[in-house]
Design a protein around this motif. Structure first.
Motif, PDB file in Angstrom:
ATOM      1  N   GLN A  36      22.854  13.887  10.785  1.00 13.99           N
ATOM      2  CA  GLN A  36      22.553  12.580  11.368  1.00 13.99           C
ATOM      3  C   GLN A  36      23.391  12.352  12.625  1.00 13.99           C
ATOM      4  O   GLN A  36      24.007  11.313  12.811  1.00 13.99           O
ATOM      5  N   GLU A  38      22.452  12.459  15.970  1.00 15.41           N
ATOM      6  CA  GLU A  38      21.675  12.316  17.192  1.00 15.41           C
ATOM      7  C   GLU A  38      22.436  11.609  18.315  1.00 15.41           C
ATOM      8  O   GLU A  38      22.228  11.904  19.488  1.00 15.41           O
ATOM      9  N   ARG A  39      23.354  10.690  17.973  1.00 12.45           N
ATOM     10  CA  ARG A  39      24.045   9.918  19.012  1.00 12.45           C
ATOM     11  C   ARG A  39      25.164  10.697  19.692  1.00 12.45           C
ATOM     12  O   ARG A  39      25.463  10.457  20.859  1.00 12.45           O
ATOM     13  N   LEU A  41      25.877  14.347  19.215  1.00 10.22           N
ATOM     14  CA  LEU A  41      25.826  15.811  19.240  1.00 10.22           C
ATOM     15  C   LEU A  41      25.741  16.369  20.651  1.00 10.22           C
ATOM     16  O   LEU A  41      26.375  17.389  20.955  1.00 10.22           O
ATOM     17  N   ASP A  62      22.395  22.464  11.175  1.00  9.77           N
ATOM     18  CA  ASP A  62      21.782  21.163  10.925  1.00  9.77           C
ATOM     19  C   ASP A  62      21.669  20.999   9.414  1.00  9.77           C
ATOM     20  O   ASP A  62      20.856  21.650   8.767  1.00  9.77           O
ATOM     21  N   SER A  65      19.424  16.965   8.471  1.00 13.32           N
ATOM     22  CA  SER A  65      19.339  15.671   9.148  1.00 13.32           C
ATOM     23  C   SER A  65      17.914  15.133   9.112  1.00 13.32           C
ATOM     24  O   SER A  65      16.941  15.892   9.242  1.00 13.32           O
ATOM     25  N   ASP A  67      17.326  12.208  11.093  1.00 17.98           N
ATOM     26  CA  ASP A  67      17.193  11.444  12.338  1.00 17.98           C
ATOM     27  C   ASP A  67      16.681  12.379  13.429  1.00 17.98           C
ATOM     28  O   ASP A  67      15.963  13.341  13.139  1.00 17.98           O
ATOM     29  N   ASP A  68      17.034  12.134  14.682  1.00 19.67           N
ATOM     30  CA  ASP A  68      16.544  12.960  15.788  1.00 19.67           C
ATOM     31  C   ASP A  68      17.504  14.077  16.173  1.00 19.67           C
ATOM     32  O   ASP A  68      17.484  14.557  17.314  1.00 19.67           O
ATOM     33  N   THR A  69      18.332  14.518  15.242  1.00 17.62           N
ATOM     34  CA  THR A  69      19.222  15.642  15.521  1.00 17.62           C
ATOM     35  C   THR A  69      18.431  16.872  15.949  1.00 17.62           C
ATOM     36  O   THR A  69      18.819  17.577  16.890  1.00 17.62           O
ATOM     37  N   ALA A  71      15.610  17.013  17.486  1.00 15.40           N
ATOM     38  CA  ALA A  71      15.112  16.828  18.847  1.00 15.40           C
ATOM     39  C   ALA A  71      16.223  17.076  19.864  1.00 15.40           C
ATOM     40  O   ALA A  71      15.989  17.651  20.938  1.00 15.40           O
ATOM     41  N   VAL A  72      17.429  16.641  19.547  1.00 12.58           N
ATOM     42  CA  VAL A  72      18.569  16.920  20.432  1.00 12.58           C
ATOM     43  C   VAL A  72      18.766  18.425  20.551  1.00 12.58           C
ATOM     44  O   VAL A  72      18.965  18.959  21.647  1.00 12.58           O
ATOM     45  N   ARG A  75      16.680  20.550  22.993  1.00 15.31           N
ATOM     46  CA  ARG A  75      17.062  20.559  24.406  1.00 15.31           C
ATOM     47  C   ARG A  75      18.030  21.700  24.725  1.00 15.31           C
ATOM     48  O   ARG A  75      18.244  22.010  25.896  1.00 15.31           O
TER      49      ARG A  75
END
Length: 345
Positions: A36, A38-39, A41, A62, A65, A67-69, A71-72, A75
């Motif tokens: 969790q 995403e904010r 990482l 990972d 998670s 959340d959007d981990t 998606a991070v 990138r």
């Protein structure tokens, strides 16, 4: 000064035999356990990838998670090795990242912390000059809610160079953002998945008692985020886990007499802390539970005379202590002379 010519201040045990510096620098893999995250990482990974001496690789586990981990991490495709598993906790995630890594050392980076640009360069510099050290760390700036609080190492929490075996039995002196020789990590079994708290102290304790020594680059080369807003029940859980770790250490058969005395004193301290915290937490519960908790505290052999008086008050009139706690309004309760309950880092 050119980066290659830089020297760093070091605190470390004296080597038994002066080692020859390595001809080839050991490789460093950065390992990250993410849950969790995403904010935070991206900032952590950016700091690992922007090192003046780049890591061999950055490995992220990972840990299930939701959340959007993920998606991070997309990138960073091609720049970061990602392993995924069902949620198994921080210990399992760090072990999985280490198993997937291939560097001589694995360097722990928590998903909410960041490395300064020269951190891997400094750790590698020390690893070359002190190949007898299995664990390397640096100082750090401790932050809470984006605000600088202090340095990780300070007069109240120093880095020992003498008798690290006894010191690790008394307290966890290793900043967790450490570089560990990967073969040693695997030899001792990594982090213990059965512990949900105090896993780092348990791990460093097994390493040091197993023969590893720790060195410090005495410069603030990371930013460490201090968890805030921890619930009282969580703080009690942390202390209870410390007691478990110390009980395991006390059961070892390879401790010298003075080490046995050190772990005994640490156990008495943590058990008293647990009893105190449990008594304080009970003030917000039923009067009967508060009386039972304060009775256990009152008969505790390590309590000061003043503390014993307060504990007796908690047995006969728990509401009186609860009211005093509310009036203080600072989250602390004085149980005895010099004995305070404070939030844990």
């Amino acid at each position: 000064m050119r980066s290659a010519d830089r020297t760093w201040p070091v605190l470390a045990p004296e080597p038994e035999v002066q080692p020859e510096p390595l001809r080839i620098a050991p490789s460093m893999s950065v390992v990250v356990a993410a849950y969790q995250a995403e904010r935070t990482l991206a900032a952590a990974l950016d700091s690992a990838l922007a090192q003046t001496l780049p890591p061999l690789e950055v490995v992220v586990c990972d840990d299930g998670s939701t959340d959007d981990t993920a998606a991070v991490l997309e990138r960073y495709a091609g720049r970061v090795l990602v392993v995924r598993q069902d949620n198994g906790g921080e210990a399992a995630a760090k072990n999985a990242a280490v198993e997937a890594a291939s560097g001589d050392f694995v360097v722990v980076l928590d998903a909410d912390d960041v490395f300064e640009a020269e951190r891997l360069e400094a750790l590698t510099w020390l690893a070359v000059r002190r190949p007898d050290l299995d664990v390397l760390t640096t100082d750090a700036v401790v932050e809470a809610d984006g605000r600088e609080v202090r340095r990780a190492y300070h007069p109240g929490w120093t880095f020992p160079v003498e008798d690290q075996r006894a010191e690790i039995l008394s307290r966890n002196f290793v900043l967790g953002l450490a570089a560990v020789r990967r073969e040693r990590w695997l030899e001792v079994g990594g982090f213990d998945r059965s512990l949900s708290r105090a896993t780092d102290w348990d791990f460093w304790l097994r390493l040091v008692l197993g023969g590893s020594r720790v060195g410090l680059v005495d410069a603030p080369l990371a930013r460490y985020q201090l968890a805030t807003g921890t619930l009282s029940s969580d703080r009690i859980g942390v202390v209870r886990a410390r007691v478990v770790v110390l009980e395991r250490a006390d059961a070892r058969d390879d401790l010298a007499p003075h080490e046995r005395a050190v772990v005994g004193a640490a156990l008495r301290r943590e058990r008293l802390d647990l009893t105190v915290r449990s008594a304080v937490a009970s003030l917000s519960g039923s009067p009967a539970a508060a009386r039972r908790a304060h009775l256990r505290l009152a008969v505790h052999p390590g309590l000061s005379p003043g503390g014993r008086v307060r504990a007796v008050v908690g047995v006969v009139a728990p509401a009186r202590l609860a009211a005093r706690r509310r009036r203080r309004g600072d989250g602390r309760v004085e149980i005895g002379s010099g004995l305070w309950v404070q939030p844990l880092d």
